[in-house]
Design a protein around this motif. Sequence first.
Motif, mmCIF file in Angstrom:
data_model
loop_
_atom_site.group_PDB
_atom_site.id
_atom_site.type_symbol
_atom_site.label_atom_id
_atom_site.label_comp_id
_atom_site.label_asym_id
_atom_site.label_seq_id
_atom_site.Cartn_x
_atom_site.Cartn_y
_atom_site.Cartn_z
ATOM 1 N N ALA A 537 -3.273 -19.337 -3.195
ATOM 2 C CA ALA A 537 -4.521 -18.744 -2.720
ATOM 3 C C ALA A 537 -4.424 -18.350 -1.255
ATOM 4 O O ALA A 537 -4.885 -17.278 -0.843
ATOM 5 N N GLN A 538 -3.828 -19.223 -0.435
ATOM 6 C CA GLN A 538 -3.681 -18.926 0.999
ATOM 7 C C GLN A 538 -2.765 -17.729 1.213
ATOM 8 O O GLN A 538 -3.058 -16.844 2.035
ATOM 9 N N TYR A 539 -1.647 -17.691 0.482
ATOM 10 C CA TYR A 539 -0.698 -16.581 0.635
ATOM 11 C C TYR A 539 -1.358 -15.246 0.247
ATOM 12 O O TYR A 539 -1.184 -14.227 0.927
ATOM 13 N N LEU A 540 -2.134 -15.287 -0.849
ATOM 14 C CA LEU A 540 -2.799 -14.064 -1.298
ATOM 15 C C LEU A 540 -3.822 -13.594 -0.266
ATOM 16 O O LEU A 540 -3.886 -12.404 0.054
ATOM 17 N N LEU A 541 -4.595 -14.545 0.282
ATOM 18 C CA LEU A 541 -5.588 -14.183 1.292
ATOM 19 C C LEU A 541 -4.920 -13.587 2.522
ATOM 20 O O LEU A 541 -5.361 -12.549 3.044
ATOM 21 N N LEU A 542 -3.851 -14.236 2.968
ATOM 22 C CA LEU A 542 -3.133 -13.750 4.146
ATOM 23 C C LEU A 542 -2.549 -12.360 3.900
ATOM 24 O O LEU A 542 -2.617 -11.474 4.763
ATOM 25 N N TYR A 543 -2.019 -12.156 2.716
ATOM 26 C CA TYR A 543 -1.427 -10.857 2.369
ATOM 27 C C TYR A 543 -2.498 -9.765 2.324
ATOM 28 O O TYR A 543 -2.321 -8.675 2.861
ATOM 29 N N GLU A 544 -3.637 -10.077 1.688
ATOM 30 C CA GLU A 544 -4.712 -9.084 1.577
ATOM 31 C C GLU A 544 -5.276 -8.702 2.946
ATOM 32 O O GLU A 544 -5.605 -7.535 3.184
ATOM 33 N N LEU A 545 -5.375 -9.684 3.839
ATOM 34 C CA LEU A 545 -5.888 -9.398 5.188
ATOM 35 C C LEU A 545 -4.933 -8.513 5.981
ATOM 36 O O LEU A 545 -5.345 -7.828 6.924
ATOM 37 N N SER A 546 -3.658 -8.525 5.599
ATOM 38 C CA SER A 546 -2.648 -7.742 6.318
ATOM 39 C C SER A 546 -2.543 -6.307 5.810
ATOM 40 O O SER A 546 -1.891 -5.476 6.441
ATOM 41 N N LEU A 547 -3.175 -6.028 4.642
ATOM 42 C CA LEU A 547 -3.049 -4.688 4.055
ATOM 43 C C LEU A 547 -4.000 -3.709 4.720
ATOM 44 O O LEU A 547 -5.146 -4.053 5.030
ATOM 45 N N PRO A 548 -3.551 -2.485 4.945
ATOM 46 C CA PRO A 548 -4.429 -1.475 5.553
ATOM 47 C C PRO A 548 -5.468 -0.967 4.555
ATOM 48 O O PRO A 548 -5.325 -1.143 3.334
#
Length: 793
Positions: A537-548
């Motif tokens: 869940a943390q990895y997915l959140l971090l990844y989504e926040l990094s997407l333009p």
Amino acid sequence: MNALKKAGNATNAFAKRWAQFVIRFKWPVLLSTLILALGMGSKGAMEFDGDYHVFFSESNPELEAFDALQEKYTKDDNVIIVLSPSNGDIFTKENLIAIEELTAEAWNTPYSSRVDAVTNFQHTSAQGDDLYVDDLSYESASKTNQEIALIKEKALKEPLLVNRLLNESGSVTAINVTVRLPGEDSAKEIPEVTTFIRKTVADFQEKHPDFAVHSSGLVPLNTAFFESAMRDLMLTMIMLVIVIITTLVLTRNFFSTLATFVVVMFSIMSAIGFVGIMGIKLTPPSSVFPTMILTLAVADSIHILITMLQKMRKDRYTKKDALLESMRLNFMPVFITSLTTVIGFLTMNFGDVPPFWDLGNITAFGMTMAFLYSTTALPALMAILPVRVKARKEEKEKKLSWYTNLGLFVAKQPARLTIISMVVIGGLTFLATKNQFNDEFINYFDETVKFRSDTDYISENLTGIYNVEFSVGSGESGGINNPTYLKKLNEFEDWLNEQPEVIHVNAFSEVARRVNRSMHGDEESYYRVPNNREEAAQYLLLYELSLPFGLDLNNQINVDKSETRVTVTIENISSAEMITFSKRAERWLQSNTPQEMHAIGVSPTLMFSKLGFRQADSMFKGNIIALLLISLVLMLALRNFKLGLLSIIPNVTPVLVGFGFWAMYKAQINTGMVIVFGMTLGIIVDDTVHFMSKFLRARRELGYDARSAVIYAFETVGKALVTTTIVLLAGFAVLSTSSFALNSYMARITVIIIVAALVIDFILLPSLLILISKKSESIESVKELKPQMQLDK
């Protein structure tokens, strides 16, 4: 028997009174029909709808499932622009700059929501405990050769790129533009996107001539449907010229040709008015209605005109008497053939493809009006026009016509001809069972259509255009981060990749593996789904926040993160193979995953694959009803139960023969051909009705025996049947040149069926008529038949 005779006399009397009324009030009748045609035509409005959704009814389960999937995620109408540099290497500075420029311009596409390309692919990397997500190649102009080489290395190892946006050798790439069409007016929205893309591509090629550019996707598919409809509508003008020339050559009378032209134009104008009044939007299948009506309406006029001209040339009737006699002889047969044609086309409503409903309803209305104009405007106009013909000179020794000789030939050997015909028909019926159903929508268009040629290129050089999608649920909100769910999803992805027809799989499990690896210092041993739910869940959140913006995961994950979308790109395979693959994948999920992960395959490709089978199942009932109704009509019209039952043979066998020949030609059937039985059943009845009506007239009115009656039918109606067949062949031959396979294949097999119908009605039907006649009748020898043919002259 007396009742039947009275019914026949009443019919003849009505036809005669009708003809007398029309001829007497010729000017008011002609003006009334003109006002009617112009009034109907003024209501006409032809709008076109090129959206592929029109091929599916609202109750279509595949469409419902696909719409439900798109509501969970994002609508994915798209344009895929494929670039092939002449140097065969995408990864040079100049080529990456060009791709970057085109990607940036593609964002300006009307209604665009996402643009995916090699250059803006969101590549993940780790620096310590930090996750970095960047465009794979940004500001390409500043890249060194070493950096470009590294970009190429990363790209060719990326599962989400290879066989999707990049081929394995790095020589061809794609830019995928996703658009969210409002769906309020597809006739405006689709051309708007198409116009922009075409201009963008043209500008790009002008600036970068060393790139070959091809495009495909759902928006170009819709555009191809729209443009095919427009092209097929233009075929009407070609057909009109051919019909005029054909009618002039066969009738050898200018005024007959003019009268036929008037009937045809009045019928088409009325049909166009019907389209406007009913608010029907035209599609590729329904846009051919003018050609259909034009072709079929001519048949009504031809029978009346040929008989009239024959009476004037051979029997030296005055114009008025010839017209009255022709109307008396042909009114009921023309009515019957018009009615059966209307019934045949109305059976299209039993199918599951709305554009064919429209085609059936428009053509049925047009044929109703064609009958009206053929029995009003046509005789009124012929009564007004100064029709003159040269009477044939009496010959000392009358030479028998070709039709009389054919009648004599059949009358000599009915049993032998029946056996030979049945053997040939039986063999072709067996061959007809060898046809296979295949409804690949790419093959709806021939190679002359740019969409088809571009799509074939893309399939051969980059990726497949066909896909199947699955919405795989977890059973709970946020459940996609459950390690058990991720592992099962990963297993499904692996299984899909092992299937021979699969080119690429886009699944969330790959994103989870990639982010997990990056969060562990890019160590390859961590290229697997996370084992811990909180970590995932943390990895997915971090990844989504990094997407333009515009490159998020909304196209893969639903809002509450309870389901993910798996998109499987497959090779261009047949409809049956597509359905088989989808069912195989569904069975794997049922056998290897918990209940909440079970999903069905959906996609436009799969919808089209199942459409033809669904159409065939639904049309079966309609065809049976049409056959029963038409047989009942013939029994009542011919006033003979036995002959009405017999008529089923010459009406059904041409279709079986047609599909038998088709098996030797193509051996593949598409959705457009499923309607052929019901449609042609109404058309080919024309020959049967006119032949049988003349046969019965000879028996009832002139007292001929069966063999003499058959020869009489050949002499009186043979030329008209050949003439109408030639006109029908001309019409459907023109339609067979359509670049849209649903129309062209339907027209081609109809041509075969129409020829088969004429042959069967000239060989098998008269043979059967002779064989079923009472044996107690006095039968003259064939030698004595020749002089008897003169009795009715």
